[in-house]
Design an enzyme around this catalytic site. Structure first.
Site, mmCIF file in Angstrom:
data_model
loop_
_atom_site.group_PDB
_atom_site.id
_atom_site.type_symbol
_atom_site.label_atom_id
_atom_site.label_comp_id
_atom_site.label_asym_id
_atom_site.label_seq_id
_atom_site.Cartn_x
_atom_site.Cartn_y
_atom_site.Cartn_z
ATOM 1 N N ARG A 1 0.827 -1.217 0.000
ATOM 2 C CA ARG A 1 0.000 0.000 0.000
ATOM 3 C C ARG A 1 0.860 1.266 0.000
ATOM 4 N NH1 ARG A 1 -2.904 -3.743 -0.879
ATOM 5 N NH2 ARG A 1 -4.917 -4.173 0.078
ATOM 6 N N SER B 1 -11.096 -0.798 2.807
ATOM 7 C CA SER B 1 -10.363 -1.077 4.053
ATOM 8 C C SER B 1 -9.835 0.232 4.609
ATOM 9 C CB SER B 1 -9.161 -1.984 3.771
ATOM 10 O OG SER B 1 -9.603 -3.154 3.143
ATOM 11 N N GLU C 1 -5.370 3.614 5.799
ATOM 12 C CA GLU C 1 -4.998 3.415 4.391
ATOM 13 C C GLU C 1 -5.376 4.644 3.537
ATOM 14 O OE1 GLU C 1 -5.808 -0.578 2.677
ATOM 15 O OE2 GLU C 1 -6.574 0.557 0.971
HETATM 16 C C1 LIG Z 1 -15.434 -0.429 -1.583
HETATM 17 C C2 LIG Z 1 -13.950 -0.189 -1.752
HETATM 18 C C3 LIG Z 1 -13.090 -1.264 -1.888
HETATM 19 C C4 LIG Z 1 -11.720 -1.058 -2.042
HETATM 20 N N1 LIG Z 1 -10.903 -2.148 -2.185
HETATM 21 C C5 LIG Z 1 -9.577 -1.979 -2.356
HETATM 22 C C6 LIG Z 1 -8.723 -3.119 -2.516
HETATM 23 O O1 LIG Z 1 -9.168 -4.259 -2.533
HETATM 24 N N2 LIG Z 1 -7.397 -2.901 -2.674
HETATM 25 C C7 LIG Z 1 -6.880 -1.642 -2.689
HETATM 26 O O2 LIG Z 1 -5.652 -1.522 -2.850
HETATM 27 N N3 LIG Z 1 -7.652 -0.554 -2.545
HETATM 28 C C8 LIG Z 1 -8.993 -0.686 -2.369
HETATM 29 N N4 LIG Z 1 -9.789 0.405 -2.209
HETATM 30 C C9 LIG Z 1 -9.193 1.747 -2.210
HETATM 31 C C10 LIG Z 1 -9.234 2.453 -3.579
HETATM 32 O O3 LIG Z 1 -10.165 1.859 -4.419
HETATM 33 C C11 LIG Z 1 -7.863 2.442 -4.270
HETATM 34 O O4 LIG Z 1 -6.883 3.017 -3.442
HETATM 35 C C12 LIG Z 1 -7.903 3.192 -5.599
HETATM 36 O O5 LIG Z 1 -6.687 3.015 -6.288
HETATM 37 C C13 LIG Z 1 -8.144 4.695 -5.420
HETATM 38 O O6 LIG Z 1 -8.403 5.240 -6.688
HETATM 39 P P1 LIG Z 1 -9.099 6.632 -6.850
HETATM 40 O O7 LIG Z 1 -9.018 7.007 -8.293
HETATM 41 O O8 LIG Z 1 -10.441 6.619 -6.253
HETATM 42 O O9 LIG Z 1 -8.108 7.570 -6.009
HETATM 43 P P2 LIG Z 1 -8.492 8.853 -5.165
HETATM 44 O O10 LIG Z 1 -9.196 8.456 -3.927
HETATM 45 O O11 LIG Z 1 -9.116 9.884 -6.032
HETATM 46 O O12 LIG Z 1 -7.017 9.344 -4.764
HETATM 47 C C14 LIG Z 1 -6.229 8.553 -3.882
HETATM 48 C C15 LIG Z 1 -4.828 9.188 -3.815
HETATM 49 O O13 LIG Z 1 -4.199 9.084 -5.079
HETATM 50 C C16 LIG Z 1 -3.861 10.384 -5.582
HETATM 51 N N5 LIG Z 1 -4.092 10.343 -7.028
HETATM 52 C C17 LIG Z 1 -5.209 9.967 -7.684
HETATM 53 N N6 LIG Z 1 -5.011 9.982 -9.017
HETATM 54 C C18 LIG Z 1 -3.732 10.398 -9.200
HETATM 55 C C19 LIG Z 1 -2.938 10.653 -10.359
HETATM 56 N N7 LIG Z 1 -3.403 10.459 -11.593
HETATM 57 N N8 LIG Z 1 -1.662 11.106 -10.177
HETATM 58 C C20 LIG Z 1 -1.162 11.303 -8.927
HETATM 59 N N9 LIG Z 1 -1.877 11.099 -7.811
HETATM 60 C C21 LIG Z 1 -3.142 10.646 -7.949
HETATM 61 C C22 LIG Z 1 -4.782 11.350 -4.849
HETATM 62 O O14 LIG Z 1 -4.236 12.645 -4.801
HETATM 63 C C23 LIG Z 1 -4.855 10.691 -3.484
HETATM 64 O O15 LIG Z 1 -3.697 11.002 -2.750
HETATM 65 C C24 LIG Z 1 -11.189 0.251 -2.059
HETATM 66 C C25 LIG Z 1 -12.061 1.346 -1.930
HETATM 67 C C26 LIG Z 1 -13.431 1.137 -1.770
HETATM 68 C C27 LIG Z 1 -14.349 2.316 -1.661
#
Ligand SMILES: Cc1cc2nc3c(=O)[nH]c(=O)nc-3n(C[C@H](O)[C@H](O)[C@H](O)COP(=O)(O)OP(=O)(O)OC[C@H]3O[C@@H](n4cnc5c(N)ncnc54)[C@H](O)[C@@H]3O)c2cc1C
Length: 343
Positions: free
Chosen positions: A169, A243, A339
């Site tokens: 992570r 998580s 996380e």
């Molecule tokens: C129901 C649920 C289940 C999940 N299950 C998992 C799982 O099984 N495994 C897991 O690892 N995660 C899981 N997650 C967490 C999440 O889905 C991941 O971390 C995902 O990669 C976040 O993507 P996002 O586009 O929503 O990022 P955001 O929430 O929009 O951003 C997260 C971080 O990344 C940065 N960021 C986003 N895009 C960029 C970019 N293009 N360049 C630079 N920085 C950027 C943001 O500034 C922030 O710091 C889960 C979340 C939910 C709600």
């Protein structure tokens, strides 16, 4: 392109843009569809002086207050097969693509490798930030390289797996390049000699139940989707960020001491001999499952997930997280690390 040509929106509600459904506002908001937008921003003194938040699907964020700066919402699109060699087929996707849609698209192309990472919410560009992982696979195992822009220097960076410094992570984007690099696209290497990865008992059991002795990548994806749908709340119905805490890593000595006092302790040995504890189990043991503080709660089916029971503020989520952390520390002497990113 100049900043005046960009469609900045002010006092913008982020409620629809974070899966916790927290009603916070951004001072300014800009959808980003190309790198030119980011170059234009850099060359505008007023815009580049604002604090920046790069936003994908908002599924790994806790908005603790209104954001006083500029939200850059990654909305770029595009995915294609860009090459192959003896070992792998290379697939490149823009940062704004939806991760799960990309997984399904690769399966439609007959390419296995991402199936264990099915149904993880969010964008392609965010996947490397915390090196997403699920059911025994982490992004780094399928990662080839990415392109990013360094917002300080304006330089375009191509980073391979080693340069990304992936860990559990974690990556360079949460460390040295935090608040600096914007990921533009990601290239994945999908194995030509595909084998199902059934290290996780849940997935193997689900396939057994479906009588699939020789599952295809699509079968594994379907199994993962079914398990996740049973276990995790759908953010469209119950706000959450998946998580909420990382599974803590402890030494063998710490694990043995804990095991003496708590014989049921759920723990898994790691390749380096350390032990990963199940954070959800620790929280459950402290009696938090199903409980709430204000409008923030601990999900009744999975104690690792904090949820918005309706109208929760970011502060309520923070207070609940702190209360859970304090209880786990008091009972087990283990520190839980969140996380999601707190904004
Ligand atoms: C129901 C649920 C289940 C999940 N299950 C998992 C799982 O099984 N495994 C897991 O690892 N995660 C899981 N997650 C967490 C999440 O889905 C991941 O971390 C995902 O990669 C976040 O993507 P996002 O586009 O929503 O990022 P955001 O929430 O929009 O951003 C997260 C971080 O990344 C940065 N960021 C986003 N895009 C960029 C970019 N293009 N360049 C630079 N920085 C950027 C943001 O500034 C922030 O710091 C889960 C979340 C939910 C709600």
């Amino acid at each position: 392109m100049t900043i005046s040509q960009l469609s900045l929106q002010f006092d913008f509600s982020l409620r629809q843009h974070n899966t916790f459904g927290i009603d916070a506002k951004a001072h300014a908001y800009l959808p980003v569809t190309s790198v030119e937008t980011l170059h234009a921003l850099r060359s505008d003194a007023a815009a580049s002086a604002l604090p920046r938040l790069v936003l994908g699907g908002g599924s790994n964020l806790v908005l603790t207050q209104d954001f006083p700066g500029l939200v850059l919402h990654m909305c770029s699109r595009g995915r294609e097969i860009v090459g192959e060699d003896n070992d792998a087929v290379y697939v490149k996707a823009a940062a704004g693509e939806n991760w799960h849609a990309l997984v399904l698209w690769t399966l439609e192309q007959g390419l296995g490798g991402l199936e264990n990472l099915s149904l993880i919410p969010g964008s392609v560009g965010a996947a490397p930030i915390q090196n997403i992982g699920a059911y025994g696979i982490e992004l780094q195992e399928r990662f080839h390289e990415l392109t990013a822009i360094d917002m300080e220097s304006g330089e375009l960076l191509t980073l391979d797996r080693k340069a990304c410094a992936f860990a559990y992570r974690d990556s360079i984007f949460k460390q040295r390049l935090r608040d600096r690099a914007v990921v533009l696209d990601v290239t994945l290497a999908l194995p030509k000699r595909w084998q199902p990865d059934l290290r996780y008992a849940d997935v193997a059991q689900e396939l057994d139940a479906r009588k699939l002795a020789q599952p295809t990548a699509r079968d594994v994806s379907d199994a993962v989707i079914a398990i996740r749908t049973r276990k995790l709340p759908d953010p469209a119905l119950i706000g959450n960020a998946g998580s909420f805490f990382k599974n803590p890593i402890v030494t063998e000595q710490q694990r043995n001491a804990l095991l003496e006092r708590h014989p049921q302790l759920v723990n898994h040995v790691q390749p380096d001999g350390a032990y990963k504890l199940a954070a959800g189990w620790l929280i459950d043991q402290c009696g938090w499952k199903g409980k709430s503080l204000g409008a923030a709660g601990v999900y009744e089916k999975q104690a690792l997930v904090l949820v918005n029971r309706g109208g929760a503020t970011g502060q309520e989520v923070v207070h609940l997280a702190q209360a859970v952390q304090a209880d786990v520390l008091a009972r087990f002497g283990v520190t839980l690390e969140p996380e999601p990113i707190f904004i």
